[in-house]
Design an enzyme around this catalytic site. Structure first.
Site, PDB file in Angstrom:
ATOM      1  N   ALA A 141       0.832  -1.208   0.000  1.00 44.85           N
ATOM      2  CA  ALA A 141       0.000   0.000   0.000  1.00 44.85           C
ATOM      3  C   ALA A 141       0.865   1.255   0.000  1.00 44.85           C
ATOM      4  CB  ALA A 141      -0.946  -0.018   1.196  1.00 44.85           C
ATOM      5  N   GLY A 142       1.999   1.182  -0.691  1.00 45.02           N
ATOM      6  CA  GLY A 142       2.837   2.366  -0.855  1.00 45.02           C
ATOM      7  C   GLY A 142       2.237   3.268  -1.920  1.00 45.02           C
TER       8      GLY A 142
ATOM      9  N   GLY B  36       1.037   1.049  -4.945  1.00 46.43           N
ATOM     10  CA  GLY B  36      -0.110   0.209  -4.605  1.00 46.43           C
ATOM     11  C   GLY B  36      -1.366   1.020  -4.329  1.00 46.43           C
TER      12      GLY B  36
ATOM     13  N   ARG C 182      13.119   2.584  -6.272  1.00 43.79           N
ATOM     14  CA  ARG C 182      14.471   3.034  -6.624  1.00 43.79           C
ATOM     15  C   ARG C 182      14.850   4.313  -5.902  1.00 43.79           C
ATOM     16  NH1 ARG C 182      14.889   3.303 -13.060  1.00 43.79           N
ATOM     17  NH2 ARG C 182      17.083   3.722 -12.698  1.00 43.79           N
TER      18      ARG C 182
ATOM     19  N   ASN D 183      13.996  -7.046  -2.551  1.00 43.75           N
ATOM     20  CA  ASN D 183      12.707  -7.269  -3.191  1.00 43.75           C
ATOM     21  C   ASN D 183      12.439  -8.746  -3.460  1.00 43.75           C
ATOM     22  OD1 ASN D 183      12.166  -4.629  -2.922  1.00 43.75           O
ATOM     23  ND2 ASN D 183      12.186  -4.084  -5.087  1.00 43.75           N
TER      24      ASN D 183
ATOM     25  N   VAL E 178       4.615  -5.710 -10.474  1.00 41.94           N
ATOM     26  CA  VAL E 178       5.225  -4.431 -10.874  1.00 41.94           C
ATOM     27  C   VAL E 178       6.522  -4.178 -10.110  1.00 41.94           C
ATOM     28  CG1 VAL E 178       2.877  -3.540 -11.226  1.00 41.94           C
ATOM     29  CG2 VAL E 178       4.149  -2.836  -9.206  1.00 41.94           C
TER      30      VAL E 178
ATOM     31  N   ASN F 296      10.284  -4.154  -8.831  1.00 37.30           N
ATOM     32  CA  ASN F 296      11.551  -4.134  -9.579  1.00 37.30           C
ATOM     33  C   ASN F 296      12.645  -4.917  -8.860  1.00 37.30           C
ATOM     34  OD1 ASN F 296      11.288  -2.584 -12.009  1.00 37.30           O
ATOM     35  ND2 ASN F 296      10.729  -0.847 -10.709  1.00 37.30           N
TER      36      ASN F 296
ATOM     37  N   ARG G  48       5.238   6.486 -21.626  1.00 31.40           N
ATOM     38  CA  ARG G  48       6.262   7.542 -21.526  1.00 31.40           C
ATOM     39  C   ARG G  48       6.712   7.981 -22.912  1.00 31.40           C
ATOM     40  NH1 ARG G  48       9.295   4.733 -16.351  1.00 31.40           N
ATOM     41  NH2 ARG G  48       8.247   6.017 -14.782  1.00 31.40           N
TER      42      ARG G  48
ATOM     43  N   HIS H 160      12.629  -3.871 -19.043  1.00 31.96           N
ATOM     44  CA  HIS H 160      12.343  -2.609 -18.362  1.00 31.96           C
ATOM     45  C   HIS H 160      13.667  -2.151 -17.782  1.00 31.96           C
ATOM     46  CE1 HIS H 160       9.933   0.368 -16.465  1.00 31.96           C
ATOM     47  NE2 HIS H 160      10.080  -0.083 -15.239  1.00 31.96           N
TER      48      HIS H 160
HETATM   49  N1  APR Z   1       3.975  -7.356   2.003  1.00 35.47           N
HETATM   50  C1  APR Z   1       3.222  -6.276   1.712  1.00 35.47           C
HETATM   51  N2  APR Z   1       3.716  -5.051   1.588  1.00 35.47           N
HETATM   52  C2  APR Z   1       5.025  -4.881   1.781  1.00 35.47           C
HETATM   53  C3  APR Z   1       5.890  -5.954   2.091  1.00 35.47           C
HETATM   54  C4  APR Z   1       5.308  -7.242   2.203  1.00 35.47           C
HETATM   55  N3  APR Z   1       6.035  -8.322   2.493  1.00 35.47           N
HETATM   56  N4  APR Z   1       7.144  -5.461   2.212  1.00 35.47           N
HETATM   57  C5  APR Z   1       7.073  -4.138   1.982  1.00 35.47           C
HETATM   58  N5  APR Z   1       5.802  -3.791   1.745  1.00 35.47           N
HETATM   59  C6  APR Z   1       5.244  -2.462   1.463  1.00 35.47           C
HETATM   60  C7  APR Z   1       5.898  -1.345   2.263  1.00 35.47           C
HETATM   61  O1  APR Z   1       5.478  -1.355   3.608  1.00 35.47           O
HETATM   62  C8  APR Z   1       5.431  -0.119   1.501  1.00 35.47           C
HETATM   63  O2  APR Z   1       4.211   0.405   2.009  1.00 35.47           O
HETATM   64  O3  APR Z   1       5.455  -2.080   0.125  1.00 35.47           O
HETATM   65  C9  APR Z   1       5.202  -0.657   0.083  1.00 35.47           C
HETATM   66  C10 APR Z   1       6.144  -0.033  -0.938  1.00 35.47           C
HETATM   67  O4  APR Z   1       5.739   1.271  -1.088  1.00 35.47           O
HETATM   68  P1  APR Z   1       6.702   2.479  -1.508  1.00 35.47           P
HETATM   69  O5  APR Z   1       7.915   2.438  -0.654  1.00 35.47           O
HETATM   70  O6  APR Z   1       5.854   3.695  -1.555  1.00 35.47           O
HETATM   71  O7  APR Z   1       7.194   2.063  -2.973  1.00 35.47           O
HETATM   72  P2  APR Z   1       6.350   2.212  -4.355  1.00 35.47           P
HETATM   73  O8  APR Z   1       6.686   3.493  -4.993  1.00 35.47           O
HETATM   74  O9  APR Z   1       4.931   1.899  -4.084  1.00 35.47           O
HETATM   75  O10 APR Z   1       7.030   1.066  -5.235  1.00 35.47           O
HETATM   76  C11 APR Z   1       6.739  -0.293  -5.034  1.00 35.47           C
HETATM   77  O11 APR Z   1       7.050  -0.756  -7.386  1.00 35.47           O
HETATM   78  O12 APR Z   1       7.971   0.548  -9.096  1.00 35.47           O
HETATM   79  C12 APR Z   1       8.188  -0.481  -8.184  1.00 35.47           C
HETATM   80  O13 APR Z   1      10.543  -0.278  -7.770  1.00 35.47           O
HETATM   81  C13 APR Z   1       9.267  -0.113  -7.216  1.00 35.47           C
HETATM   82  O14 APR Z   1       9.539  -2.318  -6.350  1.00 35.47           O
HETATM   83  C14 APR Z   1       8.982  -1.051  -6.071  1.00 35.47           C
HETATM   84  C15 APR Z   1       7.442  -1.148  -6.093  1.00 35.47           C
END
Ligand code: APR
Length: 318
Positions: A12-13, A16, A91, A104, A127, A129, A160, A184
């Site tokens: 839910a970052g 998500g 990243r 990851n 999605v 990386n 893009r 990618h």
């Molecule tokens: N299960 C569920 N969520 C998780 C887990 C897990 N085991 N481990 C980490 N997370 C959550 C983190 O708590 C965080 O809320 O994944 C979320 C990642 O969010 P952001 O740091 O905001 O990253 P975001 O920009 O959403 O990117 C996520 O997409 O583009 C790719 O490279 C990027 O791999 C990355 C992914």
């Protein structure tokens, strides 16, 4: 189309939560489930999204669920027809997508194991990386057939490229057609021969140097955003791309999109996840579509295939 089914978004970052928002706003699912390991974060975002329903005019319900280290909470994704994996580190400036691989991969293993248990019939859209490797790992860990595990990258890279062409020529994005295949990353293959504006070949409108400039900018599209943001990576265009793929699967639309799919003989290439065009439906990938390419583009695609195949050969050890 009537509302039906459940789609789950893991992580839910930024990526998500925006994906969950787009999926909910389509108003085609009964339920969007959003999970994360940070206590309360998915529940809070779900509440916030649900409170936007009246204003935005959608009825889909968003369910937030914190998950624990031993899979606690994963019952929430049971019965999902689609699971989008966004969990993972994004990243950072001057760091490549490959720098994320170990962390990851650990996250991917935990997530994919739980998807296999709780949503064994789902189509998985990854999605996280580095994209090609994490998609390959998701397939290995879930044990799902290759057609049910797809990566999102080509839609984003193509979006893009399309934006850069439209901006350069001062035309609406809707009049522009572009395409990117390959990986990618460094071996992305922007397919200039497939690019057109209102049906006119791009090469009639821009010089080879100008096209190359846009190609380079597309290849570095993610890094350009990361460098500006300084913390985190892009999520508006990426979530738009992932949500469109989920929509095509849900609607069994047969839409042809550039995605990261398993190749099994197409273009003479076998046994790797690679950026290709594919027809999407309920079963995930219906078929990989072989796009006509120039000899030079074909050579670049083979190069990309060789690069991703080598990297994917090691993902089981991660
Ligand atoms: N299960 C569920 N969520 C998780 C887990 C897990 N085991 N481990 C980490 N997370 C959550 C983190 O708590 C965080 O809320 O994944 C979320 C990642 O969010 P952001 O740091 O905001 O990253 P975001 O920009 O959403 O990117 C996520 O997409 O583009 C790719 O490279 C990027 O791999 C990355 C992914």
């Amino acid at each position: 189309m009537a509302r039906s089914g459940k789609v789950s978004v893991i992580g839910a970052g930024f990526y998500g939560s925006t994906t969950a928002m787009r999926l909910a706003e389509y108003d085609i699912f009964d339920t969007v489930v959003l999970t994360d390991v940070i206590e309360g974060k998915p529940e809070g975002l779900a509440l916030d999204l649900n409170q936007s329903r009246w204003v935005e005019g959608f009825e889909t319900t968003v369910v937030g669920q914190t998950t624990g280290p031993n899979g606690e909470g994963y019952e929430a994704i049971a019965g999902s027809e689609i699971v989008v994996i966004t969990a993972g580190l994004p990243r950072r400036p001057r760091r490549s997508r490959m720098d994320l691989i170990e962390t990851n991969a650990r996250i991917m293993r935990a997530v994919a194991e739980n998807i296999a248990v709780h949503a064994p019939e789902a189509v998985v859209i990854n999605v996280a990386n580095p994209l090609d490797e994490m998609t390959a790992l998701a397939q290995i860990v879930t044990g799902f057939p290759h057609h049910r595990v797809i990566g999102q990258a080509g839609m984003l890279d193509t979006a893009r490229f399309t934006h850069f062409v439209a901006e350069k020529l001062g035309v609406p994005v809707a009049s522009v057609t572009t395409l990117t295949l390959g990986s990618h990353g460094d071996t992305m293959v922007p397919v200039a021969s497939a690019c057109a504006v209102d049906g006119k070949p791009l090469s009639d409108l821009l010089s080879a140097d100008e096209i190359e400039e846009l190609v380079v900018r597309t290849r570095n599209g993610g890094a350009e955003v990361v460098a500006l943001l300084k913390t985190g990576s892009a999520y508006y265009a990426p979530s738009a791309a992932a949500a469109r793929m989920a929509k095509a699967v849900h609607e069994d639309s047969g839409a042809v999109m550039p995605v990261c799919a398993w190749v099994d003989g197409e273009y003479g290439l076998t046994g790797a996840y690679l950026g290709v065009e594919a027809e999407l439906g309920r079963e995930g990938i219906r078929r990989v579509v072989e796009t006509p390419l120039t000899d030079a583009e074909k050579a670049l695609l083979v190069e990309a295939y060789e690069a991703v195949k080598t990297k994917q050969a090691d993902v089981t050890d991660l």
